[in-house]
Design a protein around this motif. Sequence first.
Motif, PDB file in Angstrom:
ATOM      1  N   MET A   1      47.894 -20.724   9.486  1.00  0.00           N
ATOM      2  CA  MET A   1      48.695 -21.788   8.905  1.00  0.00           C
ATOM      3  C   MET A   1      48.160 -23.166   9.321  1.00  0.00           C
ATOM      4  O   MET A   1      48.078 -24.066   8.513  1.00  0.00           O
ATOM      5  N   PHE A   2      47.801 -23.339  10.605  1.00  0.00           N
ATOM      6  CA  PHE A   2      47.286 -24.624  11.076  1.00  0.00           C
ATOM      7  C   PHE A   2      45.787 -24.708  10.824  1.00  0.00           C
ATOM      8  O   PHE A   2      45.045 -23.779  11.124  1.00  0.00           O
ATOM      9  N   LEU A   3      45.337 -25.825  10.302  1.00  0.00           N
ATOM     10  CA  LEU A   3      43.923 -26.053  10.039  1.00  0.00           C
ATOM     11  C   LEU A   3      43.225 -26.714  11.220  1.00  0.00           C
ATOM     12  O   LEU A   3      42.030 -26.524  11.421  1.00  0.00           O
ATOM     13  N   ARG A   4      43.977 -27.535  11.968  1.00  0.00           N
ATOM     14  CA  ARG A   4      43.402 -28.289  13.076  1.00  0.00           C
ATOM     15  C   ARG A   4      44.537 -29.000  13.801  1.00  0.00           C
ATOM     16  O   ARG A   4      45.661 -29.032  13.319  1.00  0.00           O
ATOM     17  N   ILE A   5      44.217 -29.604  14.932  1.00  0.00           N
ATOM     18  CA  ILE A   5      45.137 -30.577  15.513  1.00  0.00           C
ATOM     19  C   ILE A   5      44.837 -31.876  14.776  1.00  0.00           C
ATOM     20  O   ILE A   5      43.733 -32.410  14.867  1.00  0.00           O
ATOM     21  N   ASP A   6      45.792 -32.342  13.993  1.00  0.00           N
ATOM     22  CA  ASP A   6      45.600 -33.555  13.204  1.00  0.00           C
ATOM     23  C   ASP A   6      45.579 -34.775  14.128  1.00  0.00           C
ATOM     24  O   ASP A   6      44.691 -35.606  14.047  1.00  0.00           O
ATOM     25  N   GLN A  89      47.563 -27.103   5.012  1.00  0.00           N
ATOM     26  CA  GLN A  89      47.111 -27.250   3.628  1.00  0.00           C
ATOM     27  C   GLN A  89      48.214 -27.805   2.735  1.00  0.00           C
ATOM     28  O   GLN A  89      47.990 -28.694   1.929  1.00  0.00           O
ATOM     29  N   ASP A  90      49.433 -27.259   2.900  1.00  0.00           N
ATOM     30  CA  ASP A  90      50.575 -27.629   2.052  1.00  0.00           C
ATOM     31  C   ASP A  90      51.803 -27.717   2.949  1.00  0.00           C
ATOM     32  O   ASP A  90      52.303 -26.692   3.432  1.00  0.00           O
ATOM     33  N   VAL A  91      52.279 -28.928   3.187  1.00  0.00           N
ATOM     34  CA  VAL A  91      53.377 -29.112   4.134  1.00  0.00           C
ATOM     35  C   VAL A  91      54.660 -28.437   3.662  1.00  0.00           C
ATOM     36  O   VAL A  91      55.398 -27.870   4.468  1.00  0.00           O
ATOM     37  N   THR A  92      54.951 -28.451   2.373  1.00  0.00           N
ATOM     38  CA  THR A  92      56.168 -27.808   1.869  1.00  0.00           C
ATOM     39  C   THR A  92      56.118 -26.303   2.098  1.00  0.00           C
ATOM     40  O   THR A  92      57.103 -25.697   2.549  1.00  0.00           O
ATOM     41  N   ASP A  93      54.985 -25.695   1.818  1.00  0.00           N
ATOM     42  CA  ASP A  93      54.806 -24.263   2.056  1.00  0.00           C
ATOM     43  C   ASP A  93      54.939 -23.933   3.543  1.00  0.00           C
ATOM     44  O   ASP A  93      55.627 -22.985   3.912  1.00  0.00           O
ATOM     45  N   SER A 117      49.619 -39.554   4.232  1.00  0.00           N
ATOM     46  CA  SER A 117      49.855 -38.118   4.386  1.00  0.00           C
ATOM     47  C   SER A 117      51.307 -37.777   4.044  1.00  0.00           C
ATOM     48  O   SER A 117      52.144 -38.667   3.867  1.00  0.00           O
ATOM     49  N   ARG A 118      51.580 -36.482   3.959  1.00  0.00           N
ATOM     50  CA  ARG A 118      52.943 -35.963   3.817  1.00  0.00           C
ATOM     51  C   ARG A 118      53.245 -35.231   5.113  1.00  0.00           C
ATOM     52  O   ARG A 118      52.436 -34.408   5.558  1.00  0.00           O
ATOM     53  N   ILE A 119      54.406 -35.515   5.721  1.00  0.00           N
ATOM     54  CA  ILE A 119      54.705 -34.977   7.041  1.00  0.00           C
ATOM     55  C   ILE A 119      56.105 -34.385   7.118  1.00  0.00           C
ATOM     56  O   ILE A 119      56.968 -34.677   6.289  1.00  0.00           O
ATOM     57  N   ALA A 120      56.308 -33.578   8.157  1.00  0.00           N
ATOM     58  CA  ALA A 120      57.632 -33.062   8.506  1.00  0.00           C
ATOM     59  C   ALA A 120      57.609 -32.717   9.986  1.00  0.00           C
ATOM     60  O   ALA A 120      56.563 -32.322  10.530  1.00  0.00           O
ATOM     61  N   LEU A 134      54.051 -31.521  11.239  1.00  0.00           N
ATOM     62  CA  LEU A 134      53.164 -30.904  10.262  1.00  0.00           C
ATOM     63  C   LEU A 134      52.594 -32.014   9.389  1.00  0.00           C
ATOM     64  O   LEU A 134      53.346 -32.890   8.950  1.00  0.00           O
ATOM     65  N   VAL A 135      51.295 -31.994   9.138  1.00  0.00           N
ATOM     66  CA  VAL A 135      50.643 -33.062   8.374  1.00  0.00           C
ATOM     67  C   VAL A 135      49.800 -32.473   7.259  1.00  0.00           C
ATOM     68  O   VAL A 135      48.911 -31.667   7.515  1.00  0.00           O
ATOM     69  N   GLN A 136      50.106 -32.874   6.050  1.00  0.00           N
ATOM     70  CA  GLN A 136      49.251 -32.588   4.905  1.00  0.00           C
ATOM     71  C   GLN A 136      48.502 -33.871   4.596  1.00  0.00           C
ATOM     72  O   GLN A 136      49.099 -34.865   4.133  1.00  0.00           O
ATOM     73  N   ALA A 137      47.222 -33.907   4.888  1.00  0.00           N
ATOM     74  CA  ALA A 137      46.427 -35.115   4.702  1.00  0.00           C
ATOM     75  C   ALA A 137      46.378 -35.496   3.229  1.00  0.00           C
ATOM     76  O   ALA A 137      46.431 -34.634   2.348  1.00  0.00           O
ATOM     77  N   ALA A 138      46.264 -36.795   2.998  1.00  0.00           N
ATOM     78  CA  ALA A 138      46.104 -37.280   1.632  1.00  0.00           C
ATOM     79  C   ALA A 138      44.773 -36.785   1.082  1.00  0.00           C
ATOM     80  O   ALA A 138      43.804 -36.663   1.824  1.00  0.00           O
TER      81      ALA A 138
END
Length: 140
Positions: A1-6, A89-93, A117-120, A134-138
């Motif tokens: 689920m995690f791609l990296r430490i943003d 990849q997808d913050v909502t998911d 970005s989109r965050i939660a 959680l960060v979905q990069a722009a």
Amino acid sequence: MFLRIDHIGIACRDLEEQISLFSDTFDLTVVAREVNEEQGVKEAMLHISDGEGGGSYIQLLEPLTEDSPVGKFLAKRGEGVHHVAFGVQDVTDAMGKISERGVRLLDERPRHGSMDSRIAFLHPKDVGGMLTELVQAARR
């Protein structure tokens, strides 16, 4: 689920002083500065490196007011690590999957974050006491 430490979010009282510290000591470059009224902070993003899943940063956070979340954090704990943010990849998911696994969300839906970005945020009590973002990069 995690791609990296943003990024690692660091609460500070003087943004310019901390920018100088991280720039001079670690050769990090400021790639973005923002005032986020919704979150009550002035912030700077300092680039660490790029990887397959995107970039990694240090985020310096100075509160706009003492009663903002970061202002309250500083009053209670002083300067230091405020949160850890993981790229997804997808913050909502990711929010849906994490919620299904019993972790409470602090946000009902994603909101605007640094660098478009989109965050939660996740509830720290459900993640070992650590405020987690959680960060979905722009898309660039």
